[in-house]
Write an enzyme that holds these catalytic residues in place. Structure first.
Site, PDB file in Angstrom:
ATOM      1  N   GLY A 121     103.233 136.006  76.209  1.00 25.90           N
ATOM      2  CA  GLY A 121     103.292 136.652  75.101  1.00 25.90           C
ATOM      3  C   GLY A 121     102.417 137.999  75.278  1.00 25.90           C
ATOM      4  O   GLY A 121     103.017 139.116  74.817  1.00 25.90           O
ATOM      5  N   ALA A 127      93.046 103.807  58.039  1.00 24.33           N
ATOM      6  CA  ALA A 127      93.925 104.930  57.752  1.00 24.33           C
ATOM      7  C   ALA A 127      92.976 106.158  57.775  1.00 24.33           C
ATOM      8  O   ALA A 127      91.913 106.200  58.393  1.00 24.33           O
ATOM      9  CB  ALA A 127      94.657 104.950  56.450  1.00 24.33           C
ATOM     10  N   CYS A 130      99.940 112.115  58.148  1.00 23.08           N
ATOM     11  CA  CYS A 130      99.502 113.398  58.536  1.00 23.08           C
ATOM     12  C   CYS A 130      98.445 114.168  57.853  1.00 23.08           C
ATOM     13  O   CYS A 130      97.827 115.047  58.320  1.00 23.08           O
ATOM     14  CB  CYS A 130     100.512 114.372  59.170  1.00 23.08           C
ATOM     15  N   ASP A 167      93.565  95.423  58.239  1.00 26.63           N
ATOM     16  CA  ASP A 167      92.221  95.295  58.859  1.00 26.63           C
ATOM     17  C   ASP A 167      91.046  94.530  58.029  1.00 26.63           C
ATOM     18  O   ASP A 167      90.004  94.221  58.459  1.00 26.63           O
ATOM     19  CB  ASP A 167      91.488  96.798  58.897  1.00 26.63           C
ATOM     20  N   GLU A 215      98.562 127.949  77.899  1.00 32.50           N
ATOM     21  CA  GLU A 215      98.787 126.867  78.592  1.00 32.50           C
ATOM     22  C   GLU A 215      97.899 125.912  79.330  1.00 32.50           C
ATOM     23  O   GLU A 215      97.662 124.891  79.404  1.00 32.50           O
ATOM     24  CB  GLU A 215     100.186 126.876  79.238  1.00 32.50           C
ATOM     25  N   LEU A 227      96.237 132.870  78.471  1.00 33.01           N
ATOM     26  CA  LEU A 227      95.567 131.404  78.441  1.00 33.01           C
ATOM     27  C   LEU A 227      96.194 130.389  77.488  1.00 33.01           C
ATOM     28  O   LEU A 227      95.654 129.425  77.045  1.00 33.01           O
ATOM     29  CB  LEU A 227      93.978 131.775  78.061  1.00 33.01           C
ATOM     30  N   ARG A 250      88.520  95.092  66.013  1.00 34.89           N
ATOM     31  CA  ARG A 250      89.735  95.645  66.331  1.00 34.89           C
ATOM     32  C   ARG A 250      90.069  96.640  67.372  1.00 34.89           C
ATOM     33  O   ARG A 250      88.883  97.014  67.924  1.00 34.89           O
ATOM     34  CB  ARG A 250      90.067  96.356  64.969  1.00 34.89           C
ATOM     35  N   CYS A 306     102.867 113.434  49.506  1.00 33.05           N
ATOM     36  CA  CYS A 306     104.170 112.376  49.739  1.00 33.05           C
ATOM     37  C   CYS A 306     104.435 110.973  49.424  1.00 33.05           C
ATOM     38  O   CYS A 306     105.462 110.371  49.274  1.00 33.05           O
ATOM     39  CB  CYS A 306     104.497 112.554  51.392  1.00 33.05           C
TER      40      CYS A 306
HETATM   41  C1  FAD Z   1      99.495 106.087  56.604  1.00 36.52           C
HETATM   42  C2  FAD Z   1      98.899 104.713  56.280  1.00 36.52           C
HETATM   43  C3  FAD Z   1      97.865 104.302  57.391  1.00 36.52           C
HETATM   44  C4  FAD Z   1      97.521 102.835  57.012  1.00 36.52           C
HETATM   45  N1  FAD Z   1      96.583 102.319  57.963  1.00 36.52           N
HETATM   46  C5  FAD Z   1      96.169 101.142  57.767  1.00 36.52           C
HETATM   47  C6  FAD Z   1      95.317 100.564  58.616  1.00 36.52           C
HETATM   48  O1  FAD Z   1      94.851 101.091  59.634  1.00 36.52           O
HETATM   49  N2  FAD Z   1      94.652  99.385  58.510  1.00 36.52           N
HETATM   50  C7  FAD Z   1      95.079  98.611  57.299  1.00 36.52           C
HETATM   51  O2  FAD Z   1      94.775  97.431  57.012  1.00 36.52           O
HETATM   52  N3  FAD Z   1      96.043  99.164  56.480  1.00 36.52           N
HETATM   53  C8  FAD Z   1      96.555 100.327  56.756  1.00 36.52           C
HETATM   54  N4  FAD Z   1      97.722 100.684  55.935  1.00 36.52           N
HETATM   55  C9  FAD Z   1      98.068  99.889  54.698  1.00 36.52           C
HETATM   56  C10 FAD Z   1      97.240 100.066  53.714  1.00 36.52           C
HETATM   57  O3  FAD Z   1      95.939  99.423  53.528  1.00 36.52           O
HETATM   58  C11 FAD Z   1      98.097  99.392  52.619  1.00 36.52           C
HETATM   59  O4  FAD Z   1      99.273  99.882  52.556  1.00 36.52           O
HETATM   60  C12 FAD Z   1      97.411  99.352  51.009  1.00 36.52           C
HETATM   61  O5  FAD Z   1      96.217  98.660  51.169  1.00 36.52           O
HETATM   62  C13 FAD Z   1      98.647  98.825  50.085  1.00 36.52           C
HETATM   63  O6  FAD Z   1      97.887  99.184  48.719  1.00 36.52           O
HETATM   64  P1  FAD Z   1      98.749  99.779  47.641  1.00 36.52           P
HETATM   65  O7  FAD Z   1      97.744  99.706  46.340  1.00 36.52           O
HETATM   66  O8  FAD Z   1      98.891 101.113  48.043  1.00 36.52           O
HETATM   67  O9  FAD Z   1      99.932  98.968  47.352  1.00 36.52           O
HETATM   68  P2  FAD Z   1     101.328  99.381  46.811  1.00 36.52           P
HETATM   69  O10 FAD Z   1     102.369  99.855  47.610  1.00 36.52           O
HETATM   70  O11 FAD Z   1     101.073  99.963  45.521  1.00 36.52           O
HETATM   71  O12 FAD Z   1     101.595  97.838  46.372  1.00 36.52           O
HETATM   72  C14 FAD Z   1     102.095  96.964  47.556  1.00 36.52           C
HETATM   73  C15 FAD Z   1     102.337  95.601  46.995  1.00 36.52           C
HETATM   74  O13 FAD Z   1     101.526  94.820  46.232  1.00 36.52           O
HETATM   75  C16 FAD Z   1     101.799  94.421  45.200  1.00 36.52           C
HETATM   76  N5  FAD Z   1     100.599  94.586  44.255  1.00 36.52           N
HETATM   77  C17 FAD Z   1      99.955  95.680  44.083  1.00 36.52           C
HETATM   78  N6  FAD Z   1      98.904  95.342  43.295  1.00 36.52           N
HETATM   79  C18 FAD Z   1      99.259  94.008  42.858  1.00 36.52           C
HETATM   80  C19 FAD Z   1      98.464  93.437  42.081  1.00 36.52           C
HETATM   81  N7  FAD Z   1      97.084  93.723  41.429  1.00 36.52           N
HETATM   82  N8  FAD Z   1      99.035  92.041  41.680  1.00 36.52           N
HETATM   83  C20 FAD Z   1     100.032  91.691  42.389  1.00 36.52           C
HETATM   84  N9  FAD Z   1     100.671  92.211  43.113  1.00 36.52           N
HETATM   85  C21 FAD Z   1     100.397  93.465  43.385  1.00 36.52           C
HETATM   86  C22 FAD Z   1     103.093  95.271  44.709  1.00 36.52           C
HETATM   87  O14 FAD Z   1     103.956  94.678  43.919  1.00 36.52           O
HETATM   88  C23 FAD Z   1     103.640  95.790  46.075  1.00 36.52           C
HETATM   89  O15 FAD Z   1     104.502  94.537  46.417  1.00 36.52           O
HETATM   90  C24 FAD Z   1      97.917 102.028  55.787  1.00 36.52           C
HETATM   91  C25 FAD Z   1      99.016 102.647  55.010  1.00 36.52           C
HETATM   92  C26 FAD Z   1      99.393 103.791  55.261  1.00 36.52           C
HETATM   93  C27 FAD Z   1     100.489 104.559  54.366  1.00 36.52           C
HETATM   94  S1  FES Z   2     101.018 112.687  54.941  1.00 27.72           S
HETATM   95 FE1  FES Z   2     102.493 113.782  56.092  1.00 27.72          FE
HETATM   96  S2  FES Z   2     103.539 114.677  54.638  1.00 27.72           S
HETATM   97 FE2  FES Z   2     102.387 113.547  53.374  1.00 27.72          FE
END
Ligand code: FAD
Ligand code: FES
Ligand code: FES
Length: 1331
Positions: A1084, A342, A48, A364, A1262, A1260, A426, A73
């Site tokens: 209101g 995202a 959000c 994606d 609603e 106004l 997509r 968060c």
């Molecule tokens: C709100 C939100 C919206 C999203 N929307 C989309 C979307 O529209 N499309 C989409 O494709 N994705 C989407 N995602 C997913 C997002 O792309 C993945 O969560 C993200 O790419 C994961 O990367 P991270 O670095 O945060 O991983 P982390 O959460 O830090 O790690 C994920 C996992 O990968 C492992 N890991 C990380 N790095 C390594 C490494 N170098 N070597 C070995 N293991 C490793 C970790 O051990 C863990 O198990 C969304 C996520 C959120 C929270």
């Molecule tokens: S993105 Fe919604 S509280 Fe963090």
């Protein structure tokens, strides 16, 4: 040691389980002596943007500082070692200096409830730190991850655009010049002088990037320290380890292979939070140099696994700008998805390595990487190796997998070649920031110079538990020509190979099957086009009519114009009435200094509440065992129905379930503990045993089967319907389903209940629209007179009807806990619980029978409505009455019968929601108008015009009114939107485009204001004048973001003839104004305004003798003199209310004091292959009579319109057949984002007279909601065009919301005909409709 707003913070006890949002808001940060509550909680899952902060890190290799937005968060505080964090407090504050971003957001009216505002500020601020002169596109992109439920985004984007060099704020389409160039920024429309300027840019402080805080040098020194050592943080349950060398990381991975690597934490974080995953050790290699690089080699690019998706984006941009196009097809495909994956925050946090390894089934990027033959470079203590990022890897086959001790170093993405095509495709519920419903990565290599397939790869996302490869199909097609026969075989084979079972998780099975082949067809067309470009003689081009199918809808920066009446030049300068005055709290919203309930500092000994809710829709509770929960750390008590001293069931609303549960999500008991984490953990240990009770009623259909109702029938009838059927040329019948809606106010329900030591007094602070009801419920629950219960309400972070009744229930639940434990109770619902427990708009089923002449004149209509009320009465009966009364909308039908009933089901109890039934009911009306049009072979707008009220008329319930403003709005809307010319253009477009269709619709509106029960229209105010001349104003209305307090200050200022700066409004409370009615129903300003006016007039009358004797005196002199003469300087103002009534026996009355009229015209483009749509333009004309504050009124109209548009198009609640709500957060429930709003948006306030309301204004709040249905009907217009061209019936079932699924499946074609269908009697679907 992160630095907070110029403050160095040394946290010696960093707990790996604590995220930055919690830390800022709840932890008493050393040295600061206060909490930083500007950063808000909206969802906890990155979806959000309310918690956006700026993270700044120094990169010692390139000696650059990277500033990026992040959702606090999902940021573990341990990951911030060495980072600088800027929160909204650090950007600027009223106490020090407000920042231009904050100032402009406020002055451009980009805040309403203000709950999203700190996040918006942080997103724009971070962009400006990187690009002080951004482009409009960058502004839109930066805001894509921030949700706002109030404003409709237009003013937020506009505030951002003021920083662009080339401002595109105001473009008068067609006129060739900007309205700002006009004299005094005003235009003449008819007799009226119209203004367009809602704020004055000259007032803005300039942005001076040199004034921004510098990156703390200490952190640079830390980053450059050559002797960094491994860091460890030990929390209550978890250890955080930060290796500083690759070897160290590999050692750790070998010794603790199960420990995840925390990079962006966007996969691990949500899994811990929402799926109860637990990891005793977390390894964070953030900043390890070996993971951060982008190398261009002879074969392609290699990107370090630590690169964020935003950095990947930059690296790919660089490569495509350097390399010939034919080599960069994979990169282009990735870039397209990187723009909408995202929001900006997640793209800046999530890493490539994390993405590749976590392999989300909706990924994606992975399907494209696989199609582009990418490889993963991994390392362990054993050495390095490459793993192909292909089908076996993505499908999780054991031999292709990463070993637990291995670390991904980088991903290599090869160049594409000449006879090689790669694409990403997509479709999501929303264009940006929404996981795909189905996505794909596809590539084909041809034998050089031919269209003979040499290699083909097709990967799909979200069609199974992993990304799936259509490898068999691809193999079978090697050697085939790229032609229609190949396509036809490919589609058949791929459907055989990839089977989505009928009850598959996620539902939408037939739609997803259709998308599998529709996306393949899109790829086929793209490749054919590409081949043609390479050798036009050899490879014929695709038909011209198909070309538009190739591209997705572009994301454009919205623009538009708002028009309103200029203030009479003779009005005194000091009088603010009629001016676009900024919301009184706007600056505080922008600086994060506006205090919401959960921002209030902790109270000594306060406890946190976590509720345990029913998992069954209808069951007997056979036992509740709380012993384990009571033994959990920090738990003080568990509260159940047994603990309620008074009414546990007040007026049919149950606080704690007793003996029986009647819906999933019903509160059974509540755990009170010293922290929320403890309360929540303990709540999981409460054991409840159930025995199901039959029947379990979830849908309206089931309720009808079981004769299950919450109320008796309501009916309105005029003329003789039965007789009329015989007099008409045609009769049609139909059914319309309208699903419900979640309020999704950004601030979840929040309550602070404080028991007092004496006399059983209880004080509650909460966000509510109806403090009196909270007082009533708490008093009943505690068996204490209402006089001892004080409810205080300062502001709500959005409400939309969702905070009328529910806070009373939740307030009573909290008060019982506070009374039992003797501790203050803080009860703040998490987003998922809020969505589950509090329910929303009533789903509706409408059945119609309509008789009409071939000319289009409707002679008779018989309508039957059913709404799904859920399990308790709430306000459902009143909603139903509104539906029946309002259901004629703008049309006069001489023989008209409308009946309605509320169905009782085992769903959480539905409640008030902006428009109170009208937005649902009138879909049925407009649907039968469309059906009549189709039968008569006329355009819907012709039928609308023919049947619209003309001249002074009587409604079906015999209320007299003059619809002149309705016809004016309609006419102006037709003219100013150039409706007929654009209709023609749409038809031309549709002739030329087979797979994309445009639709245009114009919808009139007659909206009722007020309540048919007279005593609900009363209001009171209390005005004190103090001896320094300052005025404290209080009234019974609640500030929900609509700007009610701002308008009340305007009223007081005019009435007392003093500058508004003298008037202060602090809060609403049952202590100052007793028995106040709810703030809802667009009333209101009407009712409280009259009460404030009355109080001020009383005071002024008392002062008159003094003013007369000293007419040239100053206000404070008169006040002082009055005091000396013992004149009472405090007055109560009162408004008895509109004398509305409805006699349901006689079926007549005067239920509403007046009507608001309007018309709205929307144009959309629909992608028939995917079901996506784009809103191209909307024009709204709304009868505002005299606007007390055009900025606030336009804000309400635009915000309601966008909320309505969401309701009618993309917002979709999903329930299991067992009555469990699946959609419990922004990931699953999609409200509009900045990308959904009209590319062109024009709003005009039309002048009329309304003597009954204060200053001849109109409510106004609603009305704009229903105008959003113009988008629904424009979509239907486009779908009808597609169906007509395909030789299908023009009439087809119309329901709401028109989701991508509905659109796609209505555009029946060879692909929808091809998919396998299942016999519904052979399986239980994953989700069901409840309307
Ligand atoms: C709100 C939100 C919206 C999203 N929307 C989309 C979307 O529209 N499309 C989409 O494709 N994705 C989407 N995602 C997913 C997002 O792309 C993945 O969560 C993200 O790419 C994961 O990367 P991270 O670095 O945060 O991983 P982390 O959460 O830090 O790690 C994920 C996992 O990968 C492992 N890991 C990380 N790095 C390594 C490494 N170098 N070597 C070995 N293991 C490793 C970790 O051990 C863990 O198990 C969304 C996520 C959120 C929270
Ligand atoms: S993105 Fe919604 S509280 Fe963090
Ligand atoms: S102002 Fe954006 S959510 Fe209320």
């Amino acid at each position: 040691c992160p630095s907070f707003s110029h403050t160095l913070v040394i946290e010696k006890h960093a707990d790996p389980e604590v995220n930055l949002l919690f830390y800022l808001r709840k932890v008493h940060i050393l040295l600061l002596h206060f909490r930083l509550t500007g950063t808000k909680y909206g969802c906890g899952g990155g979806g959000c943007g309310a918690c956006t902060v700026m993270v700044s890190r120094y990169d010692p290799r390139n000696k650059k500082i990277r500033h990026y937005p992040a959702t606090a968060c999902l940021v573990p505080i341990c990951s911030l070692h060495g980072a600088a964090i800027t929160t909204v407090e650090g950007v600027g504050s009223i106490k020090t200096r407000i920042h231009p971003v904050q100032e402009r957001l406020a002055k451009c009216h980009g805040t309403q409830c203000g709950f999203c505002s700190p996040g918006m500020v942080m997103s724009i601020y971070t962009l400006l730190r990187n690009h002080p002169e951004p482009t409009p596109e960058q502004i839109t992109e930066a805001l894509g991850g921030n949700l706002c439920r109030c404003t409709g985004y237009r003013p937020i984007v506009e505030s951002g655009k003021t920083f662009c060099v080339e401002s595109t704020i105001c473009q008068m389409k067609g006129s060739g010049k900007c309205c700002m160039d006009e004299d005094e920024s005003s235009l003449v429309s008819g007799e009226e002088k119209m203004c367009t300027k809602l704020y004055n840019e000259d007032e803005f402080q300039p942005l001076d990037p040199s004034q921004e805080p510098i990156f703390p040098p200490e952190l640079i020194r830390m980053a450059e320290d050559p002797n960094k050592r491994r860091l460890m943080f030990q929390g209550e349950r978890t250890t955080w380890i930060m290796p500083v060398t690759l070897n160290d990381l590999l050692e750790l991975k070998t010794s603790i292979p199960k420990a995840p690597l925390i990079m962006g934490n966007t996969t691990v974080g949500p899994s811990i939070k929402f799926k109860d995953e637990f990891h005793p050790v977390l390894i964070s290699p953030l900043g390890l140099p070996e993971l951060y690089f982008a190398n261009n080699t002879a074969d392609g690019v290699t990107i370090g696994a630590g690169y964020s998706l935003a950095q990947l984006n930059e690296a790919l941009y660089f490569t495509v700008s350097e390399q010939p196009k034919e080599r960069t097809k994979t990169y282009y495909a990735l870039l397209k998805h990187l723009r909408i994956l995202a929001g900006a925050q997640i793209r800046n946090m999530a890493t490539l390595g994390g993405h590749v390894v976590s392999r989300p089934k909706f990924s994606d990027l992975n399907p494209i990487l696989a199609a582009g033959n990418a490889t993963i470079n991994v390392i362990s203590k054993e050495g390095q190796r490459q793993i192909p990022l292909n089908g076996p890897f993505l499908e999780g086959s054991a031999e292709a997998n990463l070993r637990p001790e291995e670390v991904v170093l980088s991903v290599s993405i090869p160049y594409s070649t000449q006879w090689h095509f790669v694409a990403g495709l997509r479709l999501a519920q929303r264009q940006e920031n929404a996981a795909a419903i189905v996505n794909a990565g596809m590539s084909v290599k041809f034998e050089d110079g031919t269209n003979t397939i040499k290699e083909l790869q097709v990967f799909y996302g979200n069609v199974g538990p992993t990304i799936v490869s259509a490898s068999q199909t691809c193999r079978q097609l090697i050697g085939r020509q790229w032609d229609d026969q190949m396509l036809s075989d490919a589609c058949r084979w791929v459907l055989e190979e990839i089977r989505i079972p009928p009850a598959a998780e996620g539902g939408m099975v037939e739609y997803r099957r259709t998308l599998i082949i529709s996306l393949l067809f899109k790829f086929y067309l793209k490749v054919r086009r590409g081949l043609n470009k390479m050798d036009p003689k050899k490879f014929p081009d695709i038909p011209e009519k198909f070309v538009s199918a190739l591209e997705d809808f572009p994301i454009k920066t919205p623009q538009g114009l708002q028009m309103f009446q200029c203030v009479d030049p003779s009005q005194p300068a000091q009088d603010p009435v009629g001016h676009p005055v900024m919301h009184q709290s706007a600056i505080k919203h922008g600086t994060g200094e506006a205090i919401y309930t959960d921002d209030m500092p902790p109270i000594d000994q306060e406890l946190f509440l976590a509720v345990v809710t029913s998992t069954r829709a209808h069951a007997k509770i056979t036992s509740i065992d709380v012993s384990e929960a009571l033994a959990c750390p920090g738990v003080v008590d568990v509260i159940t129905a047994e603990d309620v001293p008074g009414d546990n069931n007040h007026s049919g609303e149950i606080l704690y379930a007793q003996n029986e549960v009647i819906c999933v999500g019903q509160i059974v008991c509540a755990v009170a503990a010293d922290t929320y984490a403890h309360a929540k953990a303990a709540a999981k240990h409460v054991r409840i045993a159930y025995e199901d009770i039959e029947p379990k009623i979830i849908t309206i259909e089931q309720a009808l089967e079981h004769n299950s109702f919450l109320s008796t029938e309501r009916k309105i009838e005029q003329g003789n319907v039965e007789h009329a059927w015989k007099q008409v040329d045609q009769v049609i019948e139909g059914e319309v389903h309208v699903e419900g809606q979640e309020h999704f106010y950004m601030e979840t329900q929040s309550i602070l209940a404080i028991p007092k030591a004496e006399d059983k007094e209880m004080v509650l602070h909460l966000a509510t629209q109806f403090p009196t009801r909270v007082q009533e419920y708490v008093s009943a629950a505690l068996k204490v007179p209402r006089s001892r219960i004080a409810c205080h309400m300062k502001r709500a972070g959005g409400a939309f009807g969702g905070k009328v009744t529910k806070p009373a229930l939740l307030g009573a639940v909290s008060a019982v806990a506070a009374s039992k434990t003797g501790h203050p109770i803080r009860f703040v619902l998490e987003r998922g619980d809020d969505m589950l427990i509090t329910a929303g708009r009533h789903p509706l089923l409408g059945k119609y029978k309509v008789g009409f002449m071939n000319s289009g004149e409707i002679k008779a209509a018989d309508i039957q409505y059913y709404i799904n009320g859920g399990c308790t009465p709430d306000e459902s009966e009143l909603v139903l009455e509104f539906i029946v009364l309002k259901s004629e909308n703008a049309y006069h039908i001489p023989n008209f019968r409308c009946r309605g009933r509320v169905c009782k089901t085992n769903l959480p109890s539905n409640t008030a929601f902006r428009g109170f039934g009208f937005p649902q009911a009138t879909v049925v009306v407009e649907a039968y108008i469309n059906a009549v049009a189709s039968q008569c072979n006329l355009r819907p707008e012709e039928i609308r015009e023919i049947n619209m009220y003309k001249g002074t008329s009587e409604t079906a319930y015999k209320q007299t009114f003059n619809p002149e403003p309705l016809r004016r709005c309609w006419k102006q809307c037709l003219e100013k939107s150039s409706f007929y010319a654009r209709k023609q253009a749409t038809e031309e477009f549709n002739k030329k485009n087979y797979w994309k269709k445009r639709g245009l619709a114009i919808i009139p509106m007659k909206y009722t204001i007020g309540i048919p029960i007279a005593f609900y229209n009363q209001a009171a105010a209390l005005v004190h004048i103090y001896l320094d001349g300052s005025v404290l104003l209080t009234h019974g209305g609640c500030e929900l973001g609509q700007g009610l307090h701002t308008k009340m200050i305007q009223v007081a200022s005019r009435e007392l003839n003093i500058p508004s700066s003298r008037v202060h409004l602090s809060e609403t409370s049952t202590v100052t104004v007793p028995n106040a009615v709810f703030t809802a129903g667009s009333m209101g300003t009407d009712i409280n305004g009259k009460a404030v006016q009355n109080a001020c007039q009383i005071l002024l009358a008392r002062l008159q003798p003094i003013i007369r004797t000293n007419p040239k005196g100053k206000w404070e002199e008169w006040v002082a003199k009055a005091f000396e003469e013992s004149i009472n300087l405090s007055a109560t103002g009162y408004f008895k209310g509109y004398q509305t009534y409805m006699d349901w026996e006689k079926e007549e009355g005067k239920p509403y004091p007046y009507y608001v009229y309007g018309a709205s015209c929307s144009e959309v483009e629909v992608d028939c292959l995917t079901g996506a749509h784009k809103l191209l333009r909307t024009d709204i004309f709304i009868d505002a009579a005299f606007s007390i504050n055009p900025a606030l009124d336009i804000g309400q109209i635009e915000g309601a319109f966008i909320q309505g548009m969401g309701f009618y198009t993309i917002e979709e609640l999903k329930y299991s057949p067992e009555g469990m709500l699946y959609t419990r957060g922004p990931d699953e429930y999609k409200i509009p984002t900045v990308t959904e709003i009209p590319e062109e948006f024009y709003v005009t306030l039309v002048r009329s007279r309304n003597p009954v309301a204060i200053y001849s204004s109109k409510g106004l709040g609603e009305a704009g909601m229903f105008l959003g249905s113009s988008v629904l009907f424009a979509i239907y217009d486009a779908v009808t065009a597609a169906r007509t061209e395909r030789g299908l019936s023009r009439t087809f079932p119309l329901s709401s919301p028109a989701t991508p699924e509905l659109i796609r499946m209505a555009c029946v074609d060879q692909w929808t005909d091809m998919i396998p269908r299942d016999d519904p009697s052979t399986f239980t679907p994953w989700s069901i409709h409840v309307s």
